[in-house]
Design an enzyme around this catalytic site. Sequence first.
Site, mmCIF file in Angstrom:
data_model
loop_
_atom_site.group_PDB
_atom_site.id
_atom_site.type_symbol
_atom_site.label_atom_id
_atom_site.label_comp_id
_atom_site.label_asym_id
_atom_site.label_seq_id
_atom_site.Cartn_x
_atom_site.Cartn_y
_atom_site.Cartn_z
ATOM 1 N N LYS A 217 0.829 -1.210 0.000
ATOM 2 C CA LYS A 217 0.000 0.000 0.000
ATOM 3 C C LYS A 217 0.858 1.251 0.000
ATOM 4 O O LYS A 217 0.501 2.251 -0.624
ATOM 5 C CB LYS A 217 -0.941 0.009 1.208
ATOM 6 C CG LYS A 217 -2.105 -0.938 1.048
ATOM 7 C CD LYS A 217 -3.178 -0.680 2.100
ATOM 8 C CE LYS A 217 -4.303 -1.697 1.966
ATOM 9 N NZ LYS A 217 -5.248 -1.633 3.085
ATOM 10 N N LYS B 206 -6.244 -12.868 -7.986
ATOM 11 C CA LYS B 206 -7.521 -12.981 -7.296
ATOM 12 C C LYS B 206 -8.508 -11.926 -7.826
ATOM 13 O O LYS B 206 -8.092 -10.813 -8.136
ATOM 14 C CB LYS B 206 -7.261 -12.724 -5.804
ATOM 15 C CG LYS B 206 -8.264 -13.356 -4.872
ATOM 16 C CD LYS B 206 -7.778 -13.224 -3.434
ATOM 17 C CE LYS B 206 -8.770 -12.424 -2.628
ATOM 18 N NZ LYS B 206 -8.478 -12.364 -1.210
ATOM 19 N N LYS C 36 -11.927 -6.220 -5.595
ATOM 20 C CA LYS C 36 -12.778 -5.051 -5.771
ATOM 21 C C LYS C 36 -11.962 -3.823 -6.134
ATOM 22 O O LYS C 36 -12.512 -2.821 -6.550
ATOM 23 C CB LYS C 36 -13.651 -4.811 -4.528
ATOM 24 C CG LYS C 36 -12.932 -4.728 -3.220
ATOM 25 C CD LYS C 36 -13.928 -4.588 -2.068
ATOM 26 C CE LYS C 36 -13.198 -4.612 -0.744
ATOM 27 N NZ LYS C 36 -14.033 -4.327 0.388
#
Length: 334
Positions: A115, A197, A200
């Site tokens: 992040k 994966k 979202k």
Amino acid sequence: MLGDKKVLFSGMQATGSLTLGNYLGALKNWVSLSDEYECFYSVVDMHSITVRQDPAELRKRARSLLTLYIAAGLDPEKNCIYYQSHVSGHAELAWILNCFTYMGELNRMTQFKDKAARHADNINAGLYTYPVLMAADILLYQADVVPVGKDQLQHLEITRDIAQRFNAVYGDVFTIPEPYIGSVGAKIMSLQNPAKKMSKSDENPNASIYLTDDKDTVIRKCKRAVTDSEAVIAYRQEQPGIRNLIDIYCACTGRTPEETVKEFAGRGYGEFKLAVGEAVADVLQPLQTRFEELSKDKAYIDGIIKRNAEKAGYCAAKTLRKVQKKIGFPERVR
Ligand code: TRP
């Protein structure tokens, strides 16, 4: 333990739209756990502000997520469904646990490193201590089990380390939580890159099926799913795109991969993709209808928000008072 049931805690962030992967991999399984465990399912809005959010949008998404928990089948009378920010104990315990967490440990967190790389202009202290807030979430309710995806296992591990460190000094204050690895919990991959994966936060909207997608959109996305040129429907590593579609089909219909392969033997990818799309749409449709009904019933949802925040607050306060006493904070004068 709360009563005679073990305690389960989990949470999701209200950022981005939930995908079929979130539903089949997590939410759907949560529903099946409500009888066995005393469950707390939080909308972790405090975690969301570690990256900049638009206030109106955050509020809207948080409410949608909470409503979606219920639309997906979580009974709000049996499961404590609540907003993290409504229980101040999360922040209070997080501060205390910060003082029992080493920077060296936080430096090793892979999600922080990822992040920080993606939000280089806003590497704030909250992003850094995110795992400590997560530890507070879990320990505040004395959770025995925590259903999480693989990407969160490192955070659960640090939670256990922090709890053990605290207990070693002050006695058995915290229950040491275990990860709950579901027996089925399908892992759904991206439709555009089956090595990744379904997420979202994927920028490509065709990579994910959102829980709000209508039937046409779902079918279109399935038809566009990346596959291969083998032209056989087989369940094997070498055909990850087809394998993923089989997994989706099975999760939606309750069939096994073997049955699916048999069912589609000798048929083309186009036909199979259409069947997958229809199976997905059949699962999403009742969920969407229920979501719309619930969204209209403001008073009902408000009541749940209020009652469950009180219930969560009560349980949280019990742990927090114990912790405060152990570390030597002065007793309140009544
Ligand atoms: N960090 C989790 C995620 O992004 C969400 C989360 C916050 C959580 N607190 C938690 C999950 C406590 C399980 C338990 O997926």
